[in-house]
Design a protein around this motif. Structure first.
Motif, PDB file in Angstrom:
ATOM      1  N   TYR A  52       0.840  -1.189   0.000  1.00  0.00           N
ATOM      2  CA  TYR A  52       0.000   0.000   0.000  1.00  0.00           C
ATOM      3  C   TYR A  52       0.883   1.251   0.000  1.00  0.00           C
ATOM      4  N   GLY A  53       0.659   2.110  -0.982  1.00  0.00           N
ATOM      5  CA  GLY A  53       1.414   3.352  -1.062  1.00  0.00           C
ATOM      6  C   GLY A  53       2.182   3.470  -2.360  1.00  0.00           C
ATOM      7  N   ASP A  54       2.834   4.609  -2.552  1.00  0.00           N
ATOM      8  CA  ASP A  54       3.598   4.863  -3.775  1.00  0.00           C
ATOM      9  C   ASP A  54       4.879   4.046  -3.835  1.00  0.00           C
ATOM     10  N   ASP A  55       5.409   3.701  -2.666  1.00  0.00           N
ATOM     11  CA  ASP A  55       6.601   2.861  -2.610  1.00  0.00           C
ATOM     12  C   ASP A  55       6.365   1.775  -1.579  1.00  0.00           C
ATOM     13  N   LEU A  56       7.240   0.786  -1.519  1.00  0.00           N
ATOM     14  CA  LEU A  56       7.059  -0.339  -0.613  1.00  0.00           C
ATOM     15  C   LEU A  56       6.986   0.147   0.833  1.00  0.00           C
ATOM     16  N   HIS A  57       5.969  -0.271   1.545  1.00  0.00           N
ATOM     17  CA  HIS A  57       5.706   0.114   2.937  1.00  0.00           C
ATOM     18  C   HIS A  57       5.358   1.600   3.054  1.00  0.00           C
ATOM     19  N   CYS A  59       2.473   3.419   2.902  1.00  0.00           N
ATOM     20  CA  CYS A  59       1.377   3.818   3.790  1.00  0.00           C
ATOM     21  C   CYS A  59       1.660   3.446   5.236  1.00  0.00           C
ATOM     22  N   GLU A  60       2.353   2.349   5.452  1.00  0.00           N
ATOM     23  CA  GLU A  60       2.741   1.996   6.818  1.00  0.00           C
ATOM     24  C   GLU A  60       3.639   3.081   7.401  1.00  0.00           C
ATOM     25  N   ARG A  61       4.593   3.541   6.611  1.00  0.00           N
ATOM     26  CA  ARG A  61       5.525   4.571   7.073  1.00  0.00           C
ATOM     27  C   ARG A  61       4.792   5.893   7.317  1.00  0.00           C
ATOM     28  N   ARG A  62       3.864   6.232   6.408  1.00  0.00           N
ATOM     29  CA  ARG A  62       3.105   7.472   6.545  1.00  0.00           C
ATOM     30  C   ARG A  62       2.274   7.463   7.816  1.00  0.00           C
ATOM     31  N   PHE A  63       1.677   6.309   8.114  1.00  0.00           N
ATOM     32  CA  PHE A  63       0.893   6.167   9.345  1.00  0.00           C
ATOM     33  C   PHE A  63       1.771   6.403  10.567  1.00  0.00           C
ATOM     34  N   ALA A  64       2.931   5.772  10.595  1.00  0.00           N
ATOM     35  CA  ALA A  64       3.812   5.894  11.758  1.00  0.00           C
ATOM     36  C   ALA A  64       4.335   7.321  11.923  1.00  0.00           C
ATOM     37  N   GLU A  65       4.682   7.955  10.814  1.00  0.00           N
ATOM     38  CA  GLU A  65       5.181   9.332  10.878  1.00  0.00           C
ATOM     39  C   GLU A  65       4.122  10.274  11.438  1.00  0.00           C
ATOM     40  N   ALA A  66       2.870  10.037  11.061  1.00  0.00           N
ATOM     41  CA  ALA A  66       1.793  10.944  11.481  1.00  0.00           C
ATOM     42  C   ALA A  66       1.347  10.701  12.915  1.00  0.00           C
ATOM     43  N   THR A  67       1.301   9.426  13.327  1.00  0.00           N
ATOM     44  CA  THR A  67       0.730   9.111  14.635  1.00  0.00           C
ATOM     45  C   THR A  67       1.761   9.013  15.745  1.00  0.00           C
ATOM     46  N   ARG A  68       2.959   8.526  15.428  1.00  0.00           N
ATOM     47  CA  ARG A  68       4.038   8.391  16.412  1.00  0.00           C
ATOM     48  C   ARG A  68       3.513   7.779  17.722  1.00  0.00           C
ATOM     49  N   GLY A 101      11.264 -11.126   5.259  1.00  0.00           N
ATOM     50  CA  GLY A 101      11.783  -9.803   4.917  1.00  0.00           C
ATOM     51  C   GLY A 101      10.690  -8.752   4.889  1.00  0.00           C
ATOM     52  N   SER A 102       9.521  -9.115   4.368  1.00  0.00           N
ATOM     53  CA  SER A 102       8.407  -8.175   4.317  1.00  0.00           C
ATOM     54  C   SER A 102       7.937  -7.788   5.703  1.00  0.00           C
ATOM     55  N   VAL A 103       7.846  -8.765   6.599  1.00  0.00           N
ATOM     56  CA  VAL A 103       7.411  -8.471   7.969  1.00  0.00           C
ATOM     57  C   VAL A 103       8.402  -7.527   8.655  1.00  0.00           C
ATOM     58  N   GLU A 108       9.622  -2.097  10.745  1.00  0.00           N
ATOM     59  CA  GLU A 108      10.445  -0.887  10.712  1.00  0.00           C
ATOM     60  C   GLU A 108       9.624   0.320  10.278  1.00  0.00           C
ATOM     61  N   ALA A 109       8.803   0.143   9.236  1.00  0.00           N
ATOM     62  CA  ALA A 109       8.003   1.252   8.732  1.00  0.00           C
ATOM     63  C   ALA A 109       6.964   1.704   9.752  1.00  0.00           C
ATOM     64  N   LEU A 110       6.342   0.749  10.432  1.00  0.00           N
ATOM     65  CA  LEU A 110       5.297   1.064  11.403  1.00  0.00           C
ATOM     66  C   LEU A 110       5.860   1.535  12.743  1.00  0.00           C
ATOM     67  N   GLY A 111       7.149   1.301  12.965  1.00  0.00           N
ATOM     68  CA  GLY A 111       7.746   1.689  14.233  1.00  0.00           C
ATOM     69  C   GLY A 111       7.226   0.859  15.395  1.00  0.00           C
ATOM     70  N   THR A 112       7.030  -0.438  15.160  1.00  0.00           N
ATOM     71  CA  THR A 112       6.521  -1.325  16.205  1.00  0.00           C
ATOM     72  C   THR A 112       7.371  -2.587  16.253  1.00  0.00           C
ATOM     73  N   ASP A 113       7.267  -3.307  17.366  1.00  0.00           N
ATOM     74  CA  ASP A 113       8.041  -4.532  17.537  1.00  0.00           C
ATOM     75  C   ASP A 113       7.283  -5.770  17.061  1.00  0.00           C
ATOM     76  N   TYR A 114       5.986  -5.627  16.806  1.00  0.00           N
ATOM     77  CA  TYR A 114       5.196  -6.797  16.460  1.00  0.00           C
ATOM     78  C   TYR A 114       3.967  -6.427  15.636  1.00  0.00           C
ATOM     79  N   LEU A 115       3.504  -7.373  14.838  1.00  0.00           N
ATOM     80  CA  LEU A 115       2.202  -7.301  14.182  1.00  0.00           C
ATOM     81  C   LEU A 115       1.247  -8.202  14.940  1.00  0.00           C
ATOM     82  N   ASP A 116       0.028  -7.757  15.106  1.00  0.00           N
ATOM     83  CA  ASP A 116      -0.961  -8.633  15.726  1.00  0.00           C
ATOM     84  C   ASP A 116      -1.371  -9.741  14.765  1.00  0.00           C
ATOM     85  N   ILE A 117      -1.511  -9.394  13.482  1.00  0.00           N
ATOM     86  CA  ILE A 117      -1.923 -10.381  12.481  1.00  0.00           C
ATOM     87  C   ILE A 117      -1.151 -10.129  11.188  1.00  0.00           C
ATOM     88  N   LEU A 118      -0.711 -11.211  10.552  1.00  0.00           N
ATOM     89  CA  LEU A 118      -0.123 -11.154   9.216  1.00  0.00           C
ATOM     90  C   LEU A 118      -0.987 -11.985   8.280  1.00  0.00           C
TER      91      LEU A 118
END
Length: 310
Positions: A52-57, A59-68, A101-103, A108-118
């Motif tokens: 999701y997004g213009d480049d890999l990750h 929208c995940e990165r955009r979310f993390a940058e905005a919400t911190r 690698g994707s996870v 890294e993009a989301l700024g979190t240590d874990y995903l609840d669901i993949l």
């Protein structure tokens, strides 16, 4: 907002999800307003994907940058992401290296240590289930992914994975709306040989998911079908919109809430994945979680959308 414990997990989830696939070009304030509106409506489940997004990750990165999010704030959300699509092609890759690698890229993009669901994002025709199983086991053991699911998978494809994967498959993300409802409509018209609606195109995926405690996540819940465009307010669906508008007035909710309610009313306890970036539409759609459509109303919407009820 109705919630339930996701089968196979200890996650308490709402039956409406905020999908964040269109936030790449949104400002920090716009992203924060969208997420805050969802939270105020009771939506505590966020859906991402690496593509999701213009480049890999992106929208995940955009979310993390905005919400911190702080660690405490992160714990208040169920965050799901998807992997397996390679946009340069495109093609699909469920290999161990690609999934792991994707996870790590998502974390890294989301700024979190874990995903609840993949989720595995669409089926890979070249899937080697042993590779998927190894990836899931290593990610789970490392604490980087808590639960696993799929997207757009058939019963046979899920069974193949389940033969090797140790963890339960907890979700299957599938396209579903009132007007795009073959996974529901086929069963209603079963054994009507001359009716196209009676043809099974998904091997009974909805019943299969119910039998195996796999939660269906409905994507594009307002889209007319495979072509772009929503059915709400569309001149192509005058009968359906007349019923939607009448029920919206009866329940004192916006029309988009009725479209949500048609899915959440189903006893399969499905989740509705919202792809809109409009806070007003998010708030309106979320109201459908609590609309108690009757059987007669549910089937009236179904017939008005053009489906046959024998």
């Amino acid at each position: 907002m109705k919630t339930f414990t996701l089968p196979g997990t200890d996650l308490v989830v709402p039956n409406v999800v905020l999908g964040l696939m269109r936030i790449q070009d949104k400002t920090d304030d716009e992203v924060r307003t969208l997420v805050r509106t969802a939270r105020d409506a009771g939506i505590t489940f966020l859906d991402h994907a690496d593509v999701y997004g213009d480049d890999l990750h992106g929208c995940e990165r955009r979310f993390a940058e905005a919400t911190r999010l702080s660690p405490a704030e992160r714990a208040e959300w169920v965050i799901q992401s998807k992997a397996g699509i390679v946009r340069d092609g495109p093609y699909f890759d469920f290999s161990y290296d690609h999934l792991v690698g994707s996870v790590h890229g998502s974390l890294e993009a989301l700024g979190t240590d874990y995903l609840d669901i993949l989720l595995l994002h669409r089926p890979d025709a070249l899937v080697e289930p042993e590779e998927v199983a190894r990836a899931f086991s290593d990610l789970h053991a490392a604490g980087t992914v808590r639960a696993f699911g799929v997207s757009n998978h058939t019963p046979g494809q899920i069974e193949l994975l389940r033969r090797y994967v140790e963890q339960p498959i907890v979700a299957n993300q599938l396209q579903l709306s009132i007007t795009h409802a073959p996974l529901v409509a086929q069963g209603v018209a079963a054994n009507m040989a001359t009716l196209d609606q009676s043809v099974s195109r998904d091997e009974g995926i909805l019943d299969y998911c119910r039998l195996h405690d796999i939660t269906v996540q409905a994507w594009s819940p307002f889209q007319a079908g495979l072509v772009p465009g929503v059915f709400l307010g569309s001149d192509e669906y005058p009968e359906l919109n007349a019923v939607v508008d009448r029920l919206a007035a009866r329940y004192e909710v916006p029309p988009i809430a009725i479209a949500t309610a048609w899915i959440t009313r189903h006893p399969a306890q499905m989740q509705v994945v919202l792809g809109t970036t409009s806070p007003d539409r998010v708030a309106g759609a979320a109201q459908g979680s609590d609309v108690p459509l009757t059987r007669a109303e549910w089937y009236e919407l179904f017939r008005a959308a053009g489906h046959t009820v024998p």
